[in-house]
Design a protein around this motif. Structure first.
Motif, PDB file in Angstrom:
ATOM      1  N   ARG A   1      58.932 -33.538  60.240  1.00 43.29           N
ATOM      2  CA  ARG A   1      58.427 -32.761  59.102  1.00 43.29           C
ATOM      3  C   ARG A   1      57.118 -33.381  58.641  1.00 43.29           C
ATOM      4  N   ALA A   2      56.307 -32.570  58.029  1.00 42.59           N
ATOM      5  CA  ALA A   2      55.051 -33.052  57.458  1.00 42.59           C
ATOM      6  C   ALA A   2      55.361 -33.963  56.277  1.00 42.59           C
TER       7      ALA A   2
ATOM      8  N   LEU B   1      50.198 -27.854  63.514  1.00 40.07           N
ATOM      9  CA  LEU B   1      49.088 -27.562  64.421  1.00 40.07           C
ATOM     10  C   LEU B   1      48.575 -28.844  65.066  1.00 40.07           C
ATOM     11  N   LEU B   2      48.460 -29.906  64.288  1.00 42.43           N
ATOM     12  CA  LEU B   2      47.994 -31.184  64.827  1.00 42.43           C
ATOM     13  C   LEU B   2      49.008 -31.802  65.784  1.00 42.43           C
ATOM     14  N   GLN B   3      50.287 -31.513  65.584  1.00 48.41           N
ATOM     15  CA  GLN B   3      51.331 -32.030  66.471  1.00 48.41           C
ATOM     16  C   GLN B   3      51.375 -31.285  67.804  1.00 48.41           C
ATOM     17  N   GLU B   4      51.151 -29.967  67.764  1.00 48.06           N
ATOM     18  CA  GLU B   4      51.254 -29.128  68.959  1.00 48.06           C
ATOM     19  C   GLU B   4      50.086 -28.156  69.050  1.00 48.06           C
TER      20      GLU B   4
ATOM     21  N   TYR C   1      48.199 -19.836  64.846  1.00 48.56           N
ATOM     22  CA  TYR C   1      47.718 -20.153  63.501  1.00 48.56           C
ATOM     23  C   TYR C   1      46.250 -19.817  63.286  1.00 48.56           C
ATOM     24  N   LEU C   2      45.411 -20.081  64.282  1.00 49.89           N
ATOM     25  CA  LEU C   2      43.973 -19.917  64.089  1.00 49.89           C
ATOM     26  C   LEU C   2      43.466 -18.519  64.423  1.00 49.89           C
ATOM     27  N   VAL C   3      44.216 -17.780  65.213  1.00 50.29           N
ATOM     28  CA  VAL C   3      43.810 -16.420  65.549  1.00 50.29           C
ATOM     29  C   VAL C   3      44.788 -15.406  64.938  1.00 50.29           C
ATOM     30  N   GLY C   4      46.055 -15.538  65.263  1.00 54.70           N
ATOM     31  CA  GLY C   4      47.058 -14.570  64.831  1.00 54.70           C
ATOM     32  C   GLY C   4      47.138 -14.396  63.330  1.00 54.70           C
ATOM     33  N   ASN C   5      47.128 -15.495  62.591  1.00 48.78           N
ATOM     34  CA  ASN C   5      47.228 -15.389  61.133  1.00 48.78           C
ATOM     35  C   ASN C   5      46.009 -14.716  60.533  1.00 48.78           C
TER      36      ASN C   5
ATOM     37  N   GLU D   1      51.924 -27.685  55.597  1.00 48.01           N
ATOM     38  CA  GLU D   1      52.802 -28.049  56.710  1.00 48.01           C
ATOM     39  C   GLU D   1      52.332 -27.395  58.011  1.00 48.01           C
ATOM     40  N   TRP D   2      51.753 -26.206  57.920  1.00 45.54           N
ATOM     41  CA  TRP D   2      51.229 -25.528  59.107  1.00 45.54           C
ATOM     42  C   TRP D   2      50.168 -26.383  59.784  1.00 45.54           C
ATOM     43  N   LEU D   3      49.324 -27.070  59.002  1.00 45.24           N
ATOM     44  CA  LEU D   3      48.272 -27.921  59.561  1.00 45.24           C
ATOM     45  C   LEU D   3      48.880 -29.121  60.284  1.00 45.24           C
TER      46      LEU D   3
END
Length: 104
Positions: A53-54, A69-72, A80-84, A64-66
């Motif tokens: 967990r973050a 993102l940094l983990q995977e 996250y960077l396109v779809g959202n 937490e999304w960031l």
């Protein structure tokens, strides 16, 4: 489906990840005999300790999304960077066209 129906459960949590779980729910929810079917993504991996967990400050700040993102980055960057952003632009477009009303 038979085993799920035999449990007579009211709720079913499906945690196989998006979009697979959504497809599974759409195809099989009615056959489960449950009242509620919810896609929970990685919930079980969190509880099992398989995914970190973050830090609390990131969770409280909505970041937490960031952390994830940094983990995977390879797996989550497109989501996250396109779809959202695509989703948000569609929501804003619908709002501007009057298809979505704000709070009354």
């Amino acid at each position: 489906m038979r085993k799920i129906r035999l449990t007579q459960a009211d709720a079913l949590l499906v945690g196989v990840g998006a979009p697979r779980q959504e497809r599974w729910i759409q195809a099989h929810a009615a056959a489960t005999g449950t009242t509620v079917v919810v896609g929970v993504g990685g919930l079980f991996d969190y509880y099992a300790g398989n995914i970190a967990r973050a830090p609390l400050w990131m969770r409280r700040s909505g970041l937490e999304w960031l952390f994830r993102l940094l983990q995977e980055p390879r797996r989550l960057a497109r989501r996250y960077l396109v779809g959202n952003w695509v989703f948000m632009m569609r929501v804003i477009g619908d709002r501007l066209r009057g298809n979505i009303r704000g709070k009354s």
